[in-house]
Write a protein that holds these residues in place. Structure first.
Motif, PDB file in Angstrom:
ATOM      1  N   PRO A  97      37.631  42.149  37.153  1.00 39.60           N
ATOM      2  CA  PRO A  97      36.921  41.040  37.685  1.00 39.60           C
ATOM      3  C   PRO A  97      37.649  39.563  37.456  1.00 39.60           C
ATOM      4  N   PRO A  98      37.311  38.563  38.049  1.00 42.71           N
ATOM      5  CA  PRO A  98      38.023  37.477  38.055  1.00 42.71           C
ATOM      6  C   PRO A  98      37.665  36.816  36.805  1.00 42.71           C
ATOM      7  N   TYR A  99      38.524  35.990  36.129  1.00 45.45           N
ATOM      8  CA  TYR A  99      38.111  35.173  34.881  1.00 45.45           C
ATOM      9  C   TYR A  99      37.509  33.923  35.316  1.00 45.45           C
ATOM     10  N   MET A 100      36.121  33.832  34.396  1.00 44.91           N
ATOM     11  CA  MET A 100      35.449  32.337  34.712  1.00 44.91           C
ATOM     12  C   MET A 100      36.303  31.285  34.071  1.00 44.91           C
ATOM     13  N   PRO A 101      36.260  30.150  34.676  1.00 45.43           N
ATOM     14  CA  PRO A 101      36.983  29.034  34.064  1.00 45.43           C
ATOM     15  C   PRO A 101      36.491  28.860  32.526  1.00 45.43           C
ATOM     16  N   ASN A 102      37.267  28.469  31.424  1.00 43.71           N
ATOM     17  CA  ASN A 102      36.958  28.082  30.428  1.00 43.71           C
ATOM     18  C   ASN A 102      36.346  29.315  29.292  1.00 43.71           C
ATOM     19  N   ASP A 103      36.076  30.270  29.896  1.00 44.84           N
ATOM     20  CA  ASP A 103      35.740  31.517  29.189  1.00 44.84           C
ATOM     21  C   ASP A 103      36.686  32.251  28.238  1.00 44.84           C
ATOM     22  N   LEU A 104      36.566  32.670  27.178  1.00 49.05           N
ATOM     23  CA  LEU A 104      37.585  33.212  26.471  1.00 49.05           C
ATOM     24  C   LEU A 104      37.414  34.719  26.710  1.00 49.05           C
ATOM     25  N   TYR A 105      38.631  35.428  26.923  1.00 55.02           N
ATOM     26  CA  TYR A 105      38.627  36.823  27.124  1.00 55.02           C
ATOM     27  C   TYR A 105      39.802  37.518  26.105  1.00 55.02           C
ATOM     28  N   LEU A 106      39.469  38.645  25.511  1.00 54.47           N
ATOM     29  CA  LEU A 106      40.283  39.392  24.844  1.00 54.47           C
ATOM     30  C   LEU A 106      41.550  39.844  25.696  1.00 54.47           C
ATOM     31  N   LEU A 107      42.911  39.857  25.399  1.00 53.90           N
ATOM     32  CA  LEU A 107      43.930  40.208  25.741  1.00 53.90           C
ATOM     33  C   LEU A 107      44.398  41.718  25.206  1.00 53.90           C
ATOM     34  N   PRO A 108      44.393  42.858  25.742  1.00 52.40           N
ATOM     35  CA  PRO A 108      44.573  43.993  25.129  1.00 52.40           C
ATOM     36  C   PRO A 108      46.016  44.152  24.882  1.00 52.40           C
ATOM     37  N   GLN A 109      46.786  43.609  25.560  1.00 54.32           N
ATOM     38  CA  GLN A 109      48.428  43.859  25.402  1.00 54.32           C
ATOM     39  C   GLN A 109      49.019  42.562  25.088  1.00 54.32           C
ATOM     40  N   THR A 110      50.244  42.570  24.632  1.00 48.89           N
ATOM     41  CA  THR A 110      51.203  41.201  24.620  1.00 48.89           C
ATOM     42  C   THR A 110      52.055  41.239  25.749  1.00 48.89           C
ATOM     43  N   GLN A 111      51.985  42.106  26.759  1.00 48.41           N
ATOM     44  CA  GLN A 111      52.730  42.082  27.845  1.00 48.41           C
ATOM     45  C   GLN A 111      51.963  42.378  29.010  1.00 48.41           C
ATOM     46  N   PHE A 112      51.647  41.340  29.904  1.00 54.43           N
ATOM     47  CA  PHE A 112      50.757  41.851  30.981  1.00 54.43           C
ATOM     48  C   PHE A 112      50.827  40.960  32.218  1.00 54.43           C
ATOM     49  N   ARG A 113      50.150  41.157  33.337  1.00 53.10           N
ATOM     50  CA  ARG A 113      50.189  40.540  34.451  1.00 53.10           C
ATOM     51  C   ARG A 113      48.777  39.863  34.806  1.00 53.10           C
ATOM     52  N   LEU A 114      48.947  38.526  35.287  1.00 48.38           N
ATOM     53  CA  LEU A 114      47.774  37.941  35.961  1.00 48.38           C
ATOM     54  C   LEU A 114      48.075  37.842  37.357  1.00 48.38           C
ATOM     55  N   TYR A 115      46.869  37.762  38.183  1.00 47.47           N
ATOM     56  CA  TYR A 115      47.025  37.624  39.510  1.00 47.47           C
ATOM     57  C   TYR A 115      46.002  36.620  39.867  1.00 47.47           C
ATOM     58  N   TYR A 116      46.718  35.472  40.558  1.00 51.01           N
ATOM     59  CA  TYR A 116      46.180  34.384  41.184  1.00 51.01           C
ATOM     60  C   TYR A 116      45.971  34.527  42.676  1.00 51.01           C
ATOM     61  N   THR A 117      44.637  34.198  43.088  1.00 53.34           N
ATOM     62  CA  THR A 117      44.543  34.276  44.751  1.00 53.34           C
ATOM     63  C   THR A 117      43.940  33.024  44.928  1.00 53.34           C
ATOM     64  N   SER A 118      44.769  32.497  45.837  1.00 56.19           N
ATOM     65  CA  SER A 118      44.403  30.975  46.116  1.00 56.19           C
ATOM     66  C   SER A 118      43.387  31.008  47.093  1.00 56.19           C
ATOM     67  N   GLN A 119      42.397  30.106  46.976  1.00 53.79           N
ATOM     68  CA  GLN A 119      41.291  29.958  47.884  1.00 53.79           C
ATOM     69  C   GLN A 119      41.180  28.509  48.453  1.00 53.79           C
ATOM     70  N   SER A 120      42.249  28.062  48.565  1.00 54.80           N
ATOM     71  CA  SER A 120      42.458  26.580  49.050  1.00 54.80           C
ATOM     72  C   SER A 120      43.581  26.249  49.862  1.00 54.80           C
ATOM     73  N   THR A 121      43.323  25.281  50.832  1.00 51.78           N
ATOM     74  CA  THR A 121      44.428  24.851  51.801  1.00 51.78           C
ATOM     75  C   THR A 121      45.310  23.540  51.166  1.00 51.78           C
ATOM     76  N   VAL A 122      44.995  23.244  49.851  1.00 54.38           N
ATOM     77  CA  VAL A 122      45.563  22.237  49.266  1.00 54.38           C
ATOM     78  C   VAL A 122      46.434  22.612  48.022  1.00 54.38           C
ATOM     79  N   SER A 123      47.030  21.649  47.459  1.00 49.31           N
ATOM     80  CA  SER A 123      47.830  22.011  46.424  1.00 49.31           C
ATOM     81  C   SER A 123      46.821  22.560  45.108  1.00 49.31           C
TER      82      SER A 123
END
Length: 148
Positions: A97-123
């Motif tokens: 599930p998407p991260y919540m801003p400023n919440d801390l999440y454990l990373l299970p690996q030191t090499q990983f991928r994040l996925y950013y999905t735009s929901q905006s028409t501005v920078s």
């Protein structure tokens, strides 16, 4: 004369015995188990593969990240948090599930991928902080121009 030699021999033996006991005492007390210096806190660097400069509304961008440790401690844990300060979008770890801003999440690996999905028409701009359980922290900033 024989009595005199026996006295000196006994004195020499007593001195050697005392010297041996002194050496043993010094050697045995110089090693303290409770004060072993084991390094646990290793600084790290964050490497990010190049990402696109532009993103369209609804488009997902893959962000590949590697935590490069300067040493290895088995009990080291890594955490991630982010904050978006321009535009709107979601950031998630693989299919989680998407991260919540400023919440801390454990990373299970030191090499990983994040996925950013735009929901905006501005920078859009956001920062990602990666930290460990020893207080070390690195910040990585991302900025995407709108393709719309």
């Amino acid at each position: 004369m024989k009595t005199l030699i026996r006295k000196y021999r006994l004195h020499l033996q007593a001195m050697f015995l005392l010297l041996a006991m002194l050496v043993c005492a010094v050697v045995l007390t110089s090693c303290e188990k409770d004060k072993l210096d084991i390094q646990q806190n290793y600084p790290f660097e964050v490497q990010v593969m190049p990402v696109p400069k532009e993103v369209a509304n609804g488009q997902t961008v893959e962000i590949r990240i590697t935590i490069e440790r300067s040493g290895n401690f088995n009990d080291a844990e890594y955490f991630i948090r982010y904050f978006q300060f321009d535009g709107y979008g979601t950031l998630r770890y693989y299919n989680e599930p998407p991260y919540m801003p400023n919440d801390l999440y454990l990373l299970p690996q030191t090499q990983f991928r994040l996925y950013y999905t735009s929901q905006s028409t501005v920078s859009q701009s956001f920062d990602v902080w990666i930290s460990d359980n020893f207080g070390n922290e690195k910040q990585v900033s991302f900025q995407f121009n709108s393709r719309d």
